[in-house]
Motif scaffolding. Structure first.
Motif, PDB file in Angstrom:
ATOM      1  N   ASP A   1      27.441  40.774  40.284  1.00 28.69           N
ATOM      2  CA  ASP A   1      27.294  40.348  41.869  1.00 28.69           C
ATOM      3  C   ASP A   1      28.639  40.141  42.358  1.00 28.69           C
ATOM      4  OD1 ASP A   1      26.025  39.624  44.286  1.00 28.69           O
ATOM      5  OD2 ASP A   1      26.422  37.597  43.939  1.00 28.69           O
ATOM      6  N   ALA A   2      29.481  39.347  41.718  1.00 25.51           N
ATOM      7  CA  ALA A   2      30.957  39.029  42.017  1.00 25.51           C
ATOM      8  C   ALA A   2      31.901  40.218  42.324  1.00 25.51           C
ATOM      9  CB  ALA A   2      31.462  37.866  41.075  1.00 25.51           C
ATOM     10  N   ILE A   3      31.770  41.294  41.491  1.00 19.75           N
ATOM     11  CA  ILE A   3      32.637  42.384  41.609  1.00 19.75           C
ATOM     12  C   ILE A   3      32.098  43.435  41.965  1.00 19.75           C
ATOM     13  CG2 ILE A   3      34.197  41.265  39.558  1.00 19.75           C
ATOM     14  CD1 ILE A   3      33.003  43.615  37.875  1.00 19.75           C
ATOM     15  N   GLY A   4      30.785  43.433  42.469  1.00 10.60           N
ATOM     16  CA  GLY A   4      30.300  44.703  43.174  1.00 10.60           C
ATOM     17  C   GLY A   4      29.815  45.710  42.131  1.00 10.60           C
ATOM     18  N   SER A   5      29.340  45.311  41.056  1.00  5.09           N
ATOM     19  CA  SER A   5      28.941  46.221  40.260  1.00  5.09           C
ATOM     20  C   SER A   5      27.532  45.875  39.648  1.00  5.09           C
ATOM     21  CB  SER A   5      29.940  46.069  38.988  1.00  5.09           C
ATOM     22  OG  SER A   5      29.782  47.196  38.197  1.00  5.09           O
ATOM     23  N   SER A   6      27.195  46.915  38.734  1.00  6.27           N
ATOM     24  CA  SER A   6      25.818  46.488  38.012  1.00  6.27           C
ATOM     25  C   SER A   6      25.829  45.857  36.723  1.00  6.27           C
ATOM     26  CB  SER A   6      24.990  48.025  37.611  1.00  6.27           C
ATOM     27  OG  SER A   6      25.898  48.441  36.616  1.00  6.27           O
ATOM     28  N   THR A   7      24.844  45.024  36.454  1.00  8.99           N
ATOM     29  CA  THR A   7      24.838  44.418  35.071  1.00  8.99           C
ATOM     30  C   THR A   7      25.087  45.500  33.840  1.00  8.99           C
ATOM     31  OG1 THR A   7      23.258  43.020  35.951  1.00  8.99           O
ATOM     32  CG2 THR A   7      23.387  43.008  33.410  1.00  8.99           C
TER      33      THR A   7
ATOM     34  N   PRO B   1      42.252  45.879  35.074  1.00 11.43           N
ATOM     35  CA  PRO B   1      42.173  44.796  35.556  1.00 11.43           C
ATOM     36  C   PRO B   1      40.752  44.416  35.765  1.00 11.43           C
ATOM     37  CG  PRO B   1      43.650  45.952  36.958  1.00 11.43           C
ATOM     38  CD  PRO B   1      43.211  47.057  35.850  1.00 11.43           C
ATOM     39  N   ARG B   2      39.613  45.426  35.852  1.00 12.16           N
ATOM     40  CA  ARG B   2      38.277  44.966  35.861  1.00 12.16           C
ATOM     41  C   ARG B   2      37.648  44.685  34.540  1.00 12.16           C
ATOM     42  NH1 ARG B   2      35.060  46.617  40.259  1.00 12.16           N
ATOM     43  NH2 ARG B   2      33.508  47.124  39.056  1.00 12.16           N
ATOM     44  N   GLN B   3      38.187  45.242  33.675  1.00 12.94           N
ATOM     45  CA  GLN B   3      38.160  44.629  32.254  1.00 12.94           C
ATOM     46  C   GLN B   3      38.419  43.180  31.898  1.00 12.94           C
ATOM     47  OE1 GLN B   3      39.900  47.454  29.730  1.00 12.94           O
ATOM     48  NE2 GLN B   3      38.004  48.527  29.177  1.00 12.94           N
ATOM     49  N   ARG B   4      39.520  42.975  32.626  1.00 13.78           N
ATOM     50  CA  ARG B   4      40.141  41.497  32.556  1.00 13.78           C
ATOM     51  C   ARG B   4      39.378  40.721  33.174  1.00 13.78           C
ATOM     52  NH1 ARG B   4      46.180  41.975  34.512  1.00 13.78           N
ATOM     53  NH2 ARG B   4      46.409  44.118  33.721  1.00 13.78           N
ATOM     54  N   ALA B   5      38.918  41.000  34.721  1.00  9.75           N
ATOM     55  CA  ALA B   5      37.878  40.077  35.070  1.00  9.75           C
ATOM     56  C   ALA B   5      36.578  39.741  34.487  1.00  9.75           C
ATOM     57  CB  ALA B   5      37.716  40.658  36.689  1.00  9.75           C
ATOM     58  N   VAL B   6      36.176  40.904  34.005  1.00 13.86           N
ATOM     59  CA  VAL B   6      34.771  40.569  33.330  1.00 13.86           C
ATOM     60  C   VAL B   6      34.947  39.749  32.117  1.00 13.86           C
ATOM     61  CG1 VAL B   6      32.946  42.049  32.026  1.00 13.86           C
ATOM     62  CG2 VAL B   6      33.697  42.836  34.184  1.00 13.86           C
TER      63      VAL B   6
ATOM     64  N   TYR C   1      35.732  31.213  43.240  1.00 16.24           N
ATOM     65  CA  TYR C   1      36.149  32.010  41.870  1.00 16.24           C
ATOM     66  C   TYR C   1      35.815  33.618  42.482  1.00 16.24           C
ATOM     67  CZ  TYR C   1      37.629  29.097  38.179  1.00 16.24           C
ATOM     68  OH  TYR C   1      38.170  28.160  37.562  1.00 16.24           O
ATOM     69  N   ARG C   2      34.757  33.861  43.019  1.00 20.18           N
ATOM     70  CA  ARG C   2      34.443  35.097  43.341  1.00 20.18           C
ATOM     71  C   ARG C   2      35.459  35.839  44.374  1.00 20.18           C
ATOM     72  NH1 ARG C   2      28.314  35.836  45.386  1.00 20.18           N
ATOM     73  NH2 ARG C   2      29.200  37.838  45.782  1.00 20.18           N
ATOM     74  N   ILE C   3      35.831  34.894  45.211  1.00 15.44           N
ATOM     75  CA  ILE C   3      36.931  35.411  46.128  1.00 15.44           C
ATOM     76  C   ILE C   3      38.442  35.641  45.362  1.00 15.44           C
ATOM     77  CG2 ILE C   3      38.474  34.612  48.173  1.00 15.44           C
ATOM     78  CD1 ILE C   3      35.866  33.186  49.294  1.00 15.44           C
ATOM     79  N   ALA C   4      38.615  34.617  44.510  1.00 15.92           N
ATOM     80  CA  ALA C   4      39.836  34.705  43.840  1.00 15.92           C
ATOM     81  C   ALA C   4      39.863  35.874  42.951  1.00 15.92           C
ATOM     82  CB  ALA C   4      40.064  33.345  42.897  1.00 15.92           C
ATOM     83  N   THR C   5      38.719  36.214  42.345  1.00 17.65           N
ATOM     84  CA  THR C   5      38.935  37.601  41.441  1.00 17.65           C
ATOM     85  C   THR C   5      39.020  38.794  42.133  1.00 17.65           C
ATOM     86  OG1 THR C   5      37.237  36.015  39.968  1.00 17.65           O
ATOM     87  CG2 THR C   5      37.315  38.378  39.735  1.00 17.65           C
ATOM     88  N   ASN C   6      38.458  38.835  43.214  1.00 16.01           N
ATOM     89  CA  ASN C   6      38.370  40.023  44.024  1.00 16.01           C
ATOM     90  C   ASN C   6      39.918  40.010  44.677  1.00 16.01           C
ATOM     91  OD1 ASN C   6      35.616  41.748  44.157  1.00 16.01           O
ATOM     92  ND2 ASN C   6      35.231  39.647  44.463  1.00 16.01           N
ATOM     93  N   THR C   7      40.361  38.964  45.068  1.00 16.51           N
ATOM     94  CA  THR C   7      41.763  39.034  45.552  1.00 16.51           C
ATOM     95  C   THR C   7      42.873  39.527  44.607  1.00 16.51           C
ATOM     96  OG1 THR C   7      41.198  36.946  47.153  1.00 16.51           O
ATOM     97  CG2 THR C   7      43.716  37.427  46.620  1.00 16.51           C
TER      98      THR C   7
END
Length: 337
Positions: A172-178, A151-156, A75-81
């Motif tokens: 951690d999955a999208i390379g961001s902070s909490t 896109p990032r809002q969708r992912a989150v 899922y992490r790979i798919a999200t970043n893809t």
């Protein structure tokens, strides 16, 4: 592609580790497809992105340390893809999402083929028994609302509220902070409140008796060309839209007038339907008579939202093939000559 990956794996190390990974990873293909569909609004894009996800996973398999499950890793790979792909792609709206008021049913209809419209999702591409493939999370209104988010809002939002990941896991999955994830989620929720679906909670599932009865009456009205009967099936504020045409229409009388004015059918028998399901909703595949060949050919996929008081929304997607829905390219029982 997967067969090629398996061969390459065997050439590298006899295939034991990679073969085991590929066999295990295949269990998640359908839910990954639903995930990529939520992110992109396109079945075709989602299929390509799932393939890319598996290829990236295979290439980086030796770096997988087992700190999370294979499913979470995928899922992490798919999200970043998806996030990478969405950098260069437009959002996929429905006509109601373009911001224009409802249209006059007797005006000319205008096709906007340059718009990358939202696409329907066959139900056999998801697993309704699994939360990540649940009907609510792939319903048209929800996926259309997601298109209003970055896109990032969708992912989150999808990772937090559909997959139920913790904020730290998403970060951690999208390379961001909490903190950034929480901020993105707050903004995404506010945006959805402004444009999001209000019908979802009241929708009848496609297997319910109410939905089945309404779908049967809907099909019968079109096939018999008794279009006036449709007035009885729609709620007072029902909406009809039919991408790639950019107009949308509200109210039973307007929907009926639109059908009478612009439908290419001339009478009973010109339209034939096959009931099915799409996006966790009742649907009907419309085959229109080609008068030159005498064969009914794919024309539209009607996806219905059925509420407590009737049909609340129809999206009639123009289709040239029903292959993805497991349906033939001519009406069943007819053979093209």
């Amino acid at each position: 592609m997967l067969a090629r990956m398996t061969v390459l794996a065997r050439e590298v190390d006899g295939g034991s580790a990679q073969d085991a990974f590929l066999a295990d990873a295949q269990r998640y293909r359908k839910e990954l497809l639903a995930h990529c569909y939520r992110m992109t609004g396109s079945l075709h894009d989602a299929e390509d992105l799932v393939q890319e996800t598996y290829l990236r996973a295979w290439k980086s398999y030796n770096t997988f340390q087992g700190k999370s499950s294979v499913r979470t890793w995928l899922y992490r790979i798919a999200t970043n893809t998806c996030l990478t792909a969405l950098d260069s792609r437009q959002r996929r709206p429905l006509p109601t999402g373009l911001g224009a008021p409802s249209s006059d049913p007797v005006d000319d209809i205008v096709a906007r083929d340059e718009v990358p419209w939202l696409e329907p999702l066959p139900d056999d591409s998801t697993d309704p028994s699994n939360i990540v493939g649940s009907r609510e999370s792939v319903r048209l209104a929800f996926v259309a609302a997601l298109q209003h988010l970055s896109p990032r809002q969708r992912a989150v939002l999808v990772l937090r509220e559909v997959l139920q990941w913790k904020a730290a896991e998403v970060a951690d999955a999208i390379g961001s902070s909490t903190a950034a994830v929480n901020s993105l989620l707050q903004r995404a929720r506010a945006q959805l409140d402004a444009v999001g679906p209000s019908e979802d909670d009241a929708l009848r599932p496609p297997e319910s008796q109410e939905a089945q009865d309404l779908l049967a009456r809907y099909i019968a009205a079109f096939e018999s060309y008794n279009i006036d009967q449709l007035v009885e099936l729609f709620t007072a504020d029902a909406v009809w839209e039919m991408p790639p045409f950019d107009g949308w229409y509200q109210g039973p009388e307007n929907i009926v007038l639109l059908s009478k004015t612009h439908c290419p059918a001339d009478g009973p028998g010109d339209m034939r339907f096959v009931p099915t399901t799409a996006n966790g909703q009742p649907a009907a595949a419309l085959y229109m008579l080609n008068k030159a060949t005498g064969v009914h050919e794919p024309f539209q996929m009607h996806v219905l939202a059925v509420g407590e008081d009737g049909i609340t929304h129809v999206v009639a997607f123009h289709m040239t093939t029903f292959e993805k829905f497991g349906l033939p390219d001519t009406f069943p029982g007819r053979v093209a000559t």
